[in-house]
Write a protein that holds these residues in place. Structure first.
Motif, mmCIF file in Angstrom:
data_model
loop_
_atom_site.group_PDB
_atom_site.id
_atom_site.type_symbol
_atom_site.label_atom_id
_atom_site.label_comp_id
_atom_site.label_asym_id
_atom_site.label_seq_id
_atom_site.Cartn_x
_atom_site.Cartn_y
_atom_site.Cartn_z
ATOM 1 N N LYS A 97 23.293 51.697 40.620
ATOM 2 C CA LYS A 97 24.530 52.474 40.767
ATOM 3 C C LYS A 97 25.648 51.558 41.254
ATOM 4 O O LYS A 97 25.495 50.880 42.265
ATOM 5 C CB LYS A 97 24.331 53.617 41.756
ATOM 6 C CG LYS A 97 25.568 54.489 41.949
ATOM 7 C CD LYS A 97 25.324 55.573 42.967
ATOM 8 C CE LYS A 97 25.388 55.061 44.375
ATOM 9 N NZ LYS A 97 26.766 54.624 44.776
ATOM 10 N N PRO A 98 26.776 51.499 40.534
ATOM 11 C CA PRO A 98 27.888 50.646 40.977
ATOM 12 C C PRO A 98 28.415 51.083 42.332
ATOM 13 O O PRO A 98 28.360 52.267 42.684
ATOM 14 C CB PRO A 98 28.948 50.849 39.879
ATOM 15 C CG PRO A 98 28.211 51.399 38.708
ATOM 16 C CD PRO A 98 27.076 52.183 39.267
ATOM 17 N N GLU A 125 22.286 55.347 33.125
ATOM 18 C CA GLU A 125 23.274 54.294 33.397
ATOM 19 C C GLU A 125 22.893 53.424 34.589
ATOM 20 O O GLU A 125 23.249 52.246 34.643
ATOM 21 C CB GLU A 125 24.650 54.918 33.660
ATOM 22 C CG GLU A 125 25.358 55.411 32.427
ATOM 23 C CD GLU A 125 26.776 55.859 32.726
ATOM 24 O OE1 GLU A 125 27.244 55.653 33.870
ATOM 25 O OE2 GLU A 125 27.422 56.427 31.829
ATOM 26 N N PHE A 126 22.165 53.992 35.548
ATOM 27 C CA PHE A 126 21.853 53.267 36.787
ATOM 28 C C PHE A 126 20.379 52.886 36.881
ATOM 29 O O PHE A 126 19.909 52.460 37.932
ATOM 30 C CB PHE A 126 22.226 54.121 38.011
ATOM 31 C CG PHE A 126 23.517 54.880 37.868
ATOM 32 C CD1 PHE A 126 24.673 54.238 37.444
ATOM 33 C CD2 PHE A 126 23.587 56.242 38.143
ATOM 34 C CE1 PHE A 126 25.866 54.926 37.302
ATOM 35 C CE2 PHE A 126 24.769 56.942 38.011
ATOM 36 C CZ PHE A 126 25.910 56.287 37.588
ATOM 37 N N ILE A 133 26.625 47.438 30.954
ATOM 38 C CA ILE A 133 27.724 47.664 31.902
ATOM 39 C C ILE A 133 28.429 48.972 31.541
ATOM 40 O O ILE A 133 28.829 49.164 30.390
ATOM 41 C CB ILE A 133 28.738 46.501 31.870
ATOM 42 C CG1 ILE A 133 28.056 45.190 32.249
ATOM 43 C CG2 ILE A 133 29.903 46.782 32.815
ATOM 44 C CD1 ILE A 133 28.945 43.980 32.113
ATOM 45 N N PRO A 134 28.585 49.888 32.498
ATOM 46 C CA PRO A 134 29.303 51.141 32.204
ATOM 47 C C PRO A 134 30.709 50.868 31.691
ATOM 48 O O PRO A 134 31.365 49.905 32.103
ATOM 49 C CB PRO A 134 29.324 51.861 33.556
ATOM 50 C CG PRO A 134 28.185 51.283 34.322
ATOM 51 C CD PRO A 134 28.086 49.851 33.880
ATOM 52 N N TYR A 235 36.654 57.056 37.162
ATOM 53 C CA TYR A 235 35.998 55.876 37.738
ATOM 54 C C TYR A 235 36.609 54.568 37.239
ATOM 55 O O TYR A 235 36.562 53.555 37.950
ATOM 56 C CB TYR A 235 34.492 55.916 37.463
ATOM 57 C CG TYR A 235 33.772 56.839 38.409
ATOM 58 C CD1 TYR A 235 33.794 56.609 39.779
ATOM 59 C CD2 TYR A 235 33.097 57.962 37.942
ATOM 60 C CE1 TYR A 235 33.157 57.465 40.663
ATOM 61 C CE2 TYR A 235 32.456 58.819 38.825
ATOM 62 C CZ TYR A 235 32.481 58.566 40.179
ATOM 63 O OH TYR A 235 31.857 59.420 41.057
ATOM 64 N N ALA A 236 37.200 54.569 36.064
ATOM 65 C CA ALA A 236 37.903 53.371 35.596
ATOM 66 C C ALA A 236 39.101 53.083 36.501
ATOM 67 O O ALA A 236 39.366 51.931 36.875
ATOM 68 C CB ALA A 236 38.350 53.552 34.148
#
Length: 351
Positions: A97-98, A125-126, A133-134, A235-236
């Motif tokens: 998780k980022p 994704e995690f 990379i998301p 999130y971007a």
């Protein structure tokens, strides 16, 4: 594979009380004293009823749900929960998780909870083994969204481009082709980004609310689209703002509701306003989706907030639950503002 049935409830409660399992695997809601806990037979983790409803939409091939208190369980299913549990499942599905990705809680906007669960278990994704990379971490994002018009209030299709090199979000009337016209630009280092309260944008349930400085005022822009697209834009922007030290501007929890407002001196009538608590200010609007607020109340740690059990004697009528906010004006004098409505729990917190 014998059926444990209701006799298995003590076993499940014992597993539920082990470290890590006493909270929802997705939103961390306490489960130990809950009378309605759920578990994913497929994944081997416990969760609250709200997150369980999202899991049911993933499909039984991803997450098959059962009620801890009401459903019958097999010995193998109980053993699977014992062997995995919330901590082990998190170490598998949330290992990558980022840092900028917020772990939602029970009061987080519904679309953030929905995206979190789908990103973990459906899109993976995690996942511990993922190498992709998301899209919201790549520094550039573009796409088509609906934007609410400032003048007529209709929703118009616009094409957006987030570019870290220019520190802006630009939006255009058409895709990147000849004849494209730029209609506006938002500076990312001085804007606030929120997930709009569904009650304020009932016509478009999945909505991003961007507040940015337009002259001396804060301008509101509302963007709508599919859940995944809206959250990825959120999130971007958060990834960019975290990089430059403005992560506090990307908010997923806040206090907003309709409140009645008047001056404590008793001059003027009570006015119904849509109030939003953002950072160190309360913005109040005549309508929920107005482009500009009617006014702004600046807050500081020196401001005083006091609940009132009854209205001041100089006011003959007003809301059932009221609090007074004492704050400073620009000339350093103080002003008392009364805010309230017919519900408890409307008092904001001043940090």
């Amino acid at each position: 594979m014998s059926i444990v049935g209701y006799d298995g409830l003590p076993i499940l409660k014992e597993i539920l009380s082990t470290p890590g399992n006493e909270f929802c695997a997705d939103c961390r809601t306490p489960l130990v004293h809950s009378e309605c806990s759920w578990a994913s037979v497929t994944l081997g983790c416990f969760m609250c009823i709200t997150c369980a409803s999202v899991h049911r939409n993933l499909g039984v091939q991803i997450s098959r749900m059962k009620s801890v208190q009401l459903d019958k369980w097999t010995e193998d299913e109980c053993l699977n929960l014992k062997n995995y549990g919330n901590i082990k499942v998190a170490n598998i599905y949330a290992a990558n998780k980022p840092e900028i990705y917020r772990h939602p809680h029970k009061d987080s906007p519904g679309i953030l909870v929905d995206h979190w669960i789908r990103a973990k278990y459906y899109w993976k994704e995690f996942h511990a083994e993922t190498t992709q990379i998301p899209v919201y971490l790549k520094g550039v994002k573009s796409g088509k969204l609906l934007k609410k018009g400032k003048q007529r209030g209709c929703w118009l299709e616009r094409h957006f481009l987030l570019e870290r090199l220019t520190n802006t979000i630009e939006y255009f009337d058409k895709p990147s082709t000849s004849g494209q016209k730029m209609l506006g630009q938002i500076e990312l280092n001085s804007c606030y980004v929120l997930i709009a309260d569904p009650s304020s944008v009932q016509e478009k349930p999945n909505c991003l609310h961007i507040l940015y400085h337009h002259g001396h005022k804060l301008r509101s822009v509302f963007l709508s689209g599919p859940v995944r697209e809206i959250v990825e834009w959120y999130y971007a922007i958060r990834a960019f703002q975290t990089q430059i030290g403005y992560s506090r501007n990307c908010v997923d929890t806040k206090c907003e509701s309709h409140l009645e407002k008047t001056a404590a001196e008793g001059r003027g009538a009570w006015r119904r306003r849509w109030c939003i608590l953002v950072a160190d200010q309360i913005l109040y609007y005549k309508n929920t989706m107005d482009p500009f607020p009617k006014g702004v109340v600046k807050l500081s740690k020196h401001d005083q907030i006091e609940k009132l059990h009854r209205l001041p004697k100089n006011l003959k009528s007003g809301p059932d639950y009221v609090f007074t906010l004492t704050t400073k004006k620009r000339d350093d004098s103080t002003q008392d503002i009364l805010l309230g409505n017919g519900k408890r729990g409307v008092v904001p917190q001043v940090d």
